[in-house]
Design a protein around this motif. Structure first.
Motif, PDB file in Angstrom:
ATOM      1  N   PHE A   5       4.265   9.408  -0.958  1.00 16.51           N
ATOM      2  CA  PHE A   5       3.174   9.051  -1.502  1.00 16.51           C
ATOM      3  C   PHE A   5       2.997  10.250  -2.443  1.00 16.51           C
ATOM      4  O   PHE A   5       2.145  11.339  -1.904  1.00 16.51           O
ATOM      5  N   ASN A  12       2.253  12.041   3.340  1.00 19.14           N
ATOM      6  CA  ASN A  12       3.634  12.307   3.595  1.00 19.14           C
ATOM      7  C   ASN A  12       3.913  13.306   4.707  1.00 19.14           C
ATOM      8  O   ASN A  12       5.060  13.040   4.949  1.00 19.14           O
ATOM      9  N   CYS A  32       5.583   1.621   4.094  1.00 15.82           N
ATOM     10  CA  CYS A  32       4.997   2.558   3.338  1.00 15.82           C
ATOM     11  C   CYS A  32       4.664   1.794   1.915  1.00 15.82           C
ATOM     12  O   CYS A  32       3.760   2.276   1.161  1.00 15.82           O
ATOM     13  N   LEU A  36       1.070   2.096  -1.363  1.00 17.02           N
ATOM     14  CA  LEU A  36       1.186   3.034  -2.294  1.00 17.02           C
ATOM     15  C   LEU A  36      -0.199   2.852  -3.151  1.00 17.02           C
ATOM     16  O   LEU A  36      -0.750   4.131  -3.443  1.00 17.02           O
ATOM     17  N   ALA A  39      -2.809   4.954  -0.935  1.00 13.67           N
ATOM     18  CA  ALA A  39      -2.635   6.140  -0.900  1.00 13.67           C
ATOM     19  C   ALA A  39      -3.469   6.763  -1.889  1.00 13.67           C
ATOM     20  O   ALA A  39      -3.514   8.154  -2.085  1.00 13.67           O
TER      21      ALA A  39
END
Length: 384
Positions: A5, A12, A32, A36, A39
């Motif tokens: 990220f 992270n 994940c 994105l 984040a």
């Protein structure tokens, strides 16, 4: 450190910890990639989405493990459940203290971890240690062979758990070197905090002494060869405990947290990195304080000046040169003040060695190899 990220250190860090615990990169990507955009909203925002994503992948593995178990493939089922437990814990530990769904997810994590250990036949025995009217829980990994063995106690940092230590720590490597280990949920961490409301205390000898005495009374432990390791904030707890409980045979700081009070003041002034979202709520939960002022009164006691000078046993200090949470200068300060240790060593992990991030979360094997060798050499184990 692997940065899935961009610009989000806390997220992270959680990914790197999961991978150190055995997460598979394909599954990490599946978890994940949909996060994105979330984040980019910051470390505190989007954490509920984070929990849901890690839990979904864990649930899938639980289903796959059930299929393996039905087919009699117990070892495969155990391995999948182990990863599922890692994913459940990764989602749970990133949540705010008062986020109600984390309670159920932690319970699911515990069930899944225990069942995975059972099916996989892991060298991981649950231990309960009497403490102030209740118990502290740990995971014991035994060295092979009969008779009393040397043992290293491994304790958590601010937000880790004994299961994280078991997966990322040197336990299996120590066992191969003839040294047993105990990963402990001390007050303020893991089960002690979540299930028993036992809060952290700056005076770590308060719990370290009963832990030592419990282990020393076991027939499979050599009372004269019990050491203590602390990771991250445990880099404060372990030196403090070894200083005031002289029966420990050695100590290890896996990340030198010499002056945690100064680190907290720097974070309050918007300097330095945080290990978890909702940080100030988290630390108040861990220490059981009523407000931030109360927390800072507790934090004021958390430094090792005038403490490590009392240590009179071998002591290892390790630190990553690019640690973004704890300045490298604190590793040098701890080492310099270990003036009465007969065998002190400072190891700084560099770009050449790897393991340069906080508590070597970018490459834990570098640190666990070194720690296991160093401890075995001093507690009568083997490195061959």
């Amino acid at each position: 450190m692997f940065q899935y990220f961009p610009g989000n250190y806390v997220w992270n860090l959680s990914v790197n910890l999961a991978m150190e615990m055995g997460a598979r990169i394909g599954e990490v990507d599946a978890i994940c990639r949909p996060l994105l955009e979330a984040a980019t909203r910051g470390e505190d925002a989007g954490t509920e989405d984070l929990m849901a994503a890690w839990e979904r992948q864990g649930d899938t593995l639980v289903e796959l493990a059930a299929e393996d178990e039905a087919a009699g493939r117990l070892l495969s089922a155990g391995e999948k459940l182990g990863r599922a437990a890692t994913y459940f814990l990764t989602g749970e530990r990133m949540q705010a203290a008062g986020h109600a769904p984390r309670v159920a997810l932690y319970a699911k994590f515990r069930r899944t971890f225990d069942r995975g250990v059972e099916l996989a036949g892991e060298n991981a025995e649950r231990v309960e240690i009497p403490y102030e009217g209740t118990v502290l829980t740990g995971i014991l990994t035994k060295a092979p062979g009969d008779g009393p063995k040397p043992l290293l106690v491994e304790v958590n940092g601010l937000d880790s758990t004994k299961e994280m230590l078991h997966r990322t720590g040197p336990g299996a490597k120590l066992a191969a070197r003839g040294v047993s280990s105990l990963c402990l949920d001390q007050p303020g961490t893991g089960e002690a905090l979540r299930l028993q409301d036992l809060h952290a205390t700056p005076e770590s000898e308060r719990w370290a002494t009963p832990v030592y005495e419990f282990l020393a009374a076991r027939e499979d432990v050599d009372a004269d060869r019990i050491g203590l390791l602390g990771v991250s904030l445990g880099g404060y707890y372990a030196p403090r405990a070894v200083a005031f409980e002289p029966r420990f045979a050695l100590g290890v700081a896996w990340g030198a947290n010499h002056d945690w009070r100064a680190v907290q003041k720097a974070r309050r002034d918007r300097e330095g990195e945080r290990p978890v979202p909702h940080y100030w709520d988290h630390v108040q939960w861990v220490f059981g304080t009523k407000d931030l002022d109360d927390f800072f009164e507790v934090a004021e006691r958390m430094h090792l000046d005038g403490v490590v000078e009392k240590i009179q046993v071998p002591f290892l200090v390790t630190h990553g040169e690019h640690d973004r949470q704890i300045p490298l200068q604190y590793a040098h300060r701890t080492f310099e003040q270990l003036v009465n240790s007969p065998d002190r060593e400072l190891v700084v992990f560099t770009d050449r060695t790897g393991g340069t991030a906080h508590s070597s979360v970018d490459n834990g094997s570098v640190a666990t190899d070194l720690i296991a060798d160093w401890v075995a050499e001093r507690l009568g184990g083997t490195t061959r």
